[in-house]
Write a protein that holds these residues in place. Sequence first.
Motif: not given
Length: 322
Positions: A4-16, A19-22, A40-47, A53-56
């Motif tokens: 509940l106290s973890r900080i939500p972070v959004l990586i925009s244009s996560a793509g490939r 390593a940044l996601v990790r 296309q988050p389903e085709l993004s390894s980062g997502c 994951a979210h579509q934008v």
Amino acid sequence: MSALSRIPVLISSAGRRGALVRAFQQAAGGATVVHGCDMQPELSSGCVLADHAHQVPRCTAPDFIDRIEEIVRQNGIRLIVPTIDTELAAYAAAADRLADAGAFVHVSPPGVIATVRDKMQTMQVLGAEGVPVPPSCSESALRADPDRLGGWPVFGKPVGGSASRGLGVYRALSDLPDGYPEAMMFQPVLNGPEYTINMFIDRNGALRCVVPHLRIQTRAGEVEKGRTTRRDDLRELAEGIHRALPGARGVLCFQVMDDAQRGPQVIEINARFGGGYPLAHHAGARFADWLVEEVSGQESRAHDDWRDGVTMLRYDDAVFTG
């Protein structure tokens, strides 16, 4: 830290950018929950690697920020991390709006973004501060005075380009095409080793960390093999950029050619996490942690005590779904 106290972070244009996601998933001892977004988050390894994951829409679409604000409000996002040059202006313009929605956007102010996204303007601003940059001119100036750069060959690149798009070396004026699809700039051809310098500027505007790495081998404009290298002269270049762009905040990286005749020359700046950031992170310059600390109101532990001589050897991996 509880879920509940973890900080939500959004990586925009996560793509490939797995390593940044990790890196953000591990930040502050795992005190984060990482969201990724992509067209296309389903085709993004980062997502796929992210916790959610979210579509934008495309970042240049008129409803891009609307969708980002929706994700922020629905998921309590506290930190947004842009990753590509083309989305920086949109985020810089919307930073106050997204802050009202609850999210701090890791982006410098619009004036800084406008400067670094225009490579010709970057050269002018840095040169005025005394930062060593190569002579530069526009296409029209070169055609009007073919010897203005001191002779041929010359190196051409798009004024607003990224990811090594549109680069070329021209041996003579007759080698230039009749026209280009976008504004171009030209510089002398530089010869020597190339470096990326990652720098971290804290929320108060203090330059806290500078990590150069030698670009041993690159692929598609991104470092594939690199090694951290502590050099005082490269740090001095970062200090010059810091003075030239006093509004800059957070993570920036810039490229340097250590030319055999001219010495180190700054050739471009990216006001975002660079593709080689995982090397700096592994060497102890944990920019991701420091951003999370700032967002959560903790005292920043940013430092310049990273490990020299750390080598990164990237390899291809795969993420599977279904």
